[in-house]
Write a protein that holds these residues in place. Structure first.
Motif, PDB file in Angstrom:
ATOM      1  N   ALA A  59       0.816  -1.220   0.000  1.00  0.00           N
ATOM      2  CA  ALA A  59       0.000   0.000   0.000  1.00  0.00           C
ATOM      3  C   ALA A  59       0.845   1.263   0.000  1.00  0.00           C
ATOM      4  N   ILE A  60       2.161   1.117   0.178  1.00  0.00           N
ATOM      5  CA  ILE A  60       3.050   2.263   0.333  1.00  0.00           C
ATOM      6  C   ILE A  60       3.835   2.497  -0.954  1.00  0.00           C
ATOM      7  N   GLU A  61       3.755   3.711  -1.444  1.00  0.00           N
ATOM      8  CA  GLU A  61       4.522   4.055  -2.649  1.00  0.00           C
ATOM      9  C   GLU A  61       5.947   4.448  -2.314  1.00  0.00           C
ATOM     10  N   ARG A  62       6.124   5.182  -1.242  1.00  0.00           N
ATOM     11  CA  ARG A  62       7.464   5.606  -0.872  1.00  0.00           C
ATOM     12  C   ARG A  62       7.510   5.910   0.623  1.00  0.00           C
ATOM     13  N   ARG A  63       8.639   5.652   1.229  1.00  0.00           N
ATOM     14  CA  ARG A  63       8.872   6.056   2.609  1.00  0.00           C
ATOM     15  C   ARG A  63      10.298   6.561   2.717  1.00  0.00           C
ATOM     16  N   GLU A  64      10.490   7.607   3.495  1.00  0.00           N
ATOM     17  CA  GLU A  64      11.801   8.230   3.571  1.00  0.00           C
ATOM     18  C   GLU A  64      11.993   8.889   4.929  1.00  0.00           C
ATOM     19  N   THR A  65      13.217   8.844   5.406  1.00  0.00           N
ATOM     20  CA  THR A  65      13.555   9.457   6.688  1.00  0.00           C
ATOM     21  C   THR A  65      13.596  10.975   6.521  1.00  0.00           C
ATOM     22  N   THR A  66      12.904  11.680   7.394  1.00  0.00           N
ATOM     23  CA  THR A  66      12.837  13.133   7.295  1.00  0.00           C
ATOM     24  C   THR A  66      13.747  13.837   8.289  1.00  0.00           C
ATOM     25  N   GLY A  67      14.345  13.093   9.209  1.00  0.00           N
ATOM     26  CA  GLY A  67      15.277  13.752  10.116  1.00  0.00           C
ATOM     27  C   GLY A  67      15.553  12.938  11.363  1.00  0.00           C
ATOM     28  N   LEU A  68      16.817  12.942  11.779  1.00  0.00           N
ATOM     29  CA  LEU A  68      17.242  12.323  13.029  1.00  0.00           C
ATOM     30  C   LEU A  68      17.744  13.434  13.941  1.00  0.00           C
ATOM     31  N   HIS A  69      17.212  13.467  15.158  1.00  0.00           N
ATOM     32  CA  HIS A  69      17.592  14.514  16.103  1.00  0.00           C
ATOM     33  C   HIS A  69      18.019  13.862  17.416  1.00  0.00           C
ATOM     34  N   VAL A  70      19.215  14.191  17.861  1.00  0.00           N
ATOM     35  CA  VAL A  70      19.719  13.741  19.159  1.00  0.00           C
ATOM     36  C   VAL A  70      20.385  14.951  19.818  1.00  0.00           C
ATOM     37  N   HIS A  71      19.949  15.294  21.035  1.00  0.00           N
ATOM     38  CA  HIS A  71      20.554  16.446  21.689  1.00  0.00           C
ATOM     39  C   HIS A  71      20.551  16.261  23.203  1.00  0.00           C
ATOM     40  N   PRO A  72      21.557  16.818  23.866  1.00  0.00           N
ATOM     41  CA  PRO A  72      21.613  16.737  25.327  1.00  0.00           C
ATOM     42  C   PRO A  72      20.808  17.866  25.967  1.00  0.00           C
ATOM     43  N   LYS A  75      21.765  20.870  32.622  1.00  0.00           N
ATOM     44  CA  LYS A  75      21.168  21.451  33.815  1.00  0.00           C
ATOM     45  C   LYS A  75      21.191  22.967  33.725  1.00  0.00           C
ATOM     46  N   ARG A  76      20.435  23.591  34.586  1.00  0.00           N
ATOM     47  CA  ARG A  76      20.250  25.030  34.489  1.00  0.00           C
ATOM     48  C   ARG A  76      21.583  25.770  34.506  1.00  0.00           C
ATOM     49  N   ARG A  77      22.499  25.321  35.318  1.00  0.00           N
ATOM     50  CA  ARG A  77      23.810  25.957  35.398  1.00  0.00           C
ATOM     51  C   ARG A  77      24.882  24.975  34.925  1.00  0.00           C
ATOM     52  N   GLY A  78      25.807  25.502  34.141  1.00  0.00           N
ATOM     53  CA  GLY A  78      26.907  24.677  33.685  1.00  0.00           C
ATOM     54  C   GLY A  78      26.562  23.818  32.484  1.00  0.00           C
ATOM     55  N   GLU A  79      27.445  22.867  32.205  1.00  0.00           N
ATOM     56  CA  GLU A  79      27.287  22.000  31.037  1.00  0.00           C
ATOM     57  C   GLU A  79      27.007  20.554  31.420  1.00  0.00           C
ATOM     58  N   GLU A  80      26.680  20.324  32.648  1.00  0.00           N
ATOM     59  CA  GLU A  80      26.376  18.959  33.065  1.00  0.00           C
ATOM     60  C   GLU A  80      25.080  18.499  32.398  1.00  0.00           C
ATOM     61  N   VAL A  81      25.120  17.311  31.808  1.00  0.00           N
ATOM     62  CA  VAL A  81      23.971  16.786  31.068  1.00  0.00           C
ATOM     63  C   VAL A  81      22.987  16.135  32.028  1.00  0.00           C
ATOM     64  N   ALA A  82      21.730  16.586  31.936  1.00  0.00           N
ATOM     65  CA  ALA A  82      20.677  16.002  32.760  1.00  0.00           C
ATOM     66  C   ALA A  82      20.000  14.831  32.044  1.00  0.00           C
ATOM     67  N   ALA A  83      19.889  14.916  30.730  1.00  0.00           N
ATOM     68  CA  ALA A  83      19.235  13.846  29.970  1.00  0.00           C
ATOM     69  C   ALA A  83      19.573  14.017  28.496  1.00  0.00           C
ATOM     70  N   TYR A  84      19.352  12.944  27.747  1.00  0.00           N
ATOM     71  CA  TYR A  84      19.506  12.973  26.304  1.00  0.00           C
ATOM     72  C   TYR A  84      18.147  12.729  25.659  1.00  0.00           C
ATOM     73  N   HIS A  85      17.875  13.481  24.586  1.00  0.00           N
ATOM     74  CA  HIS A  85      16.629  13.333  23.842  1.00  0.00           C
ATOM     75  C   HIS A  85      16.959  12.928  22.408  1.00  0.00           C
ATOM     76  N   GLY A  86      16.222  11.985  21.891  1.00  0.00           N
ATOM     77  CA  GLY A  86      16.422  11.565  20.512  1.00  0.00           C
ATOM     78  C   GLY A  86      15.097  11.309  19.821  1.00  0.00           C
ATOM     79  N   SER A  87      15.039  11.585  18.532  1.00  0.00           N
ATOM     80  CA  SER A  87      13.836  11.291  17.747  1.00  0.00           C
ATOM     81  C   SER A  87      14.232  11.071  16.299  1.00  0.00           C
ATOM     82  N   ILE A  88      13.407  10.332  15.608  1.00  0.00           N
ATOM     83  CA  ILE A  88      13.631  10.085  14.181  1.00  0.00           C
ATOM     84  C   ILE A  88      12.286  10.129  13.477  1.00  0.00           C
ATOM     85  N   GLY A  89      12.228  10.851  12.355  1.00  0.00           N
ATOM     86  CA  GLY A  89      10.975  11.018  11.617  1.00  0.00           C
ATOM     87  C   GLY A  89      10.987  10.275  10.293  1.00  0.00           C
ATOM     88  N   THR A  90       9.804   9.851   9.885  1.00  0.00           N
ATOM     89  CA  THR A  90       9.627   9.150   8.613  1.00  0.00           C
ATOM     90  C   THR A  90       8.370   9.668   7.930  1.00  0.00           C
TER      91      THR A  90
END
Length: 222
Positions: A59-72, A75-90
């Motif tokens: 049923a699908i004519e085409r599928r394609e990745t529209t973007g991969l996003h990964v970013h830290p 925390k409010r102060r400094g560069e200490e990472v509180a969490a990582y977020h990632g997503s990928i679109g199709t």
């Protein structure tokens, strides 16, 4: 040399036609404090989305990745990472609307997955555009003939057809519900989808020469 009289007339046509393609946007996400774990979960969820799409390949004519996003997320102060977020679109282009509802339900059932659509479309260069333009030309020539007849003349020759800028316009593509019925094979819920008619507009201008008009004589002065 005496020039032939010229008539310029505009023509237009509006058609409501069924869509030919449905676009569906899928995005899956992952979040956590460990970067490698987030990437692993994102890869797993992306693979799960791909497996669902594989099941609807016909049923699908085409599928394609529209973007991969990964970013830290720091925390409010400094560069200490509180969490990582990632997503990928199709983006998925579906041509068989009878299974579209089932496909969207299956995709939406995946963990941390967002599904948007369907966005109804006509194919680029759709025949509907050519038919609308042809109808607009016919309308313009009909008007030109009417103008000529009003002064006792007929169309002699076609000089020019000009559709200018924006002569062909596909109407809005949007979500609509209520017609195509699909049922999930696993849980049984149904999603009713009704493809939204696409508005196709065409405008043209034609220039024609006409035979010598038969005009009423000027009133005589007393």
């Amino acid at each position: 040399m005496e020039r032939s009289p010229v008539v310029v007339a505009r023509g237009e046509a509006v058609r409501e036609v069924p869509p030919e393609i449905a676009a569906v946007h899928v995005r899956t996400a992952a979040k956590g404090r460990d970067r490698e774990a987030v990437l692993d979960r994102l890869a797993e969820r992306s693979a799960a989305i791909a497996a669902v799409l594989d099941g609807f390949a016909a049923a699908i004519e085409r599928r394609e990745t529209t973007g991969l996003h990964v970013h830290p997320q720091t925390k409010r102060r400094g560069e200490e990472v509180a969490a990582y977020h990632g997503s990928i679109g199709t983006q998925v282009l579906v041509t068989d609307f009878t299974v579209l509802g089932d496909l969207m339900l299956r995709l939406a059932a995946e963990e941390l997955t967002t599904v948007d659509g369907p966005w109804w479309q006509l194919r680029p260069g759709s025949r509907a555009g050519a038919e609308a333009r042809g109808a607009a030309i016919t309308d313009a020539l009909t008007r030109a003939a009417e103008y000529a007849a009003a002064v006792g003349a007929e169309i002699a020759e076609l000089v020019e057809i000009n559709d200018g800028a924006g002569g062909f316009d596909e109407g809005p593509m949007a979500f609509a519900a209520g017609g195509v019925r699909a049922r999930s094979a696993e849980s049984g819920p149904a999603l009713d989808l009704e493809p939204e008619a696409q508005t196709v507009r065409a405008q043209v201008r034609v220039t024609v020469t006409i035979s010598r008009p038969t005009l009423p004589g000027r009133p005589t002065s007393t």
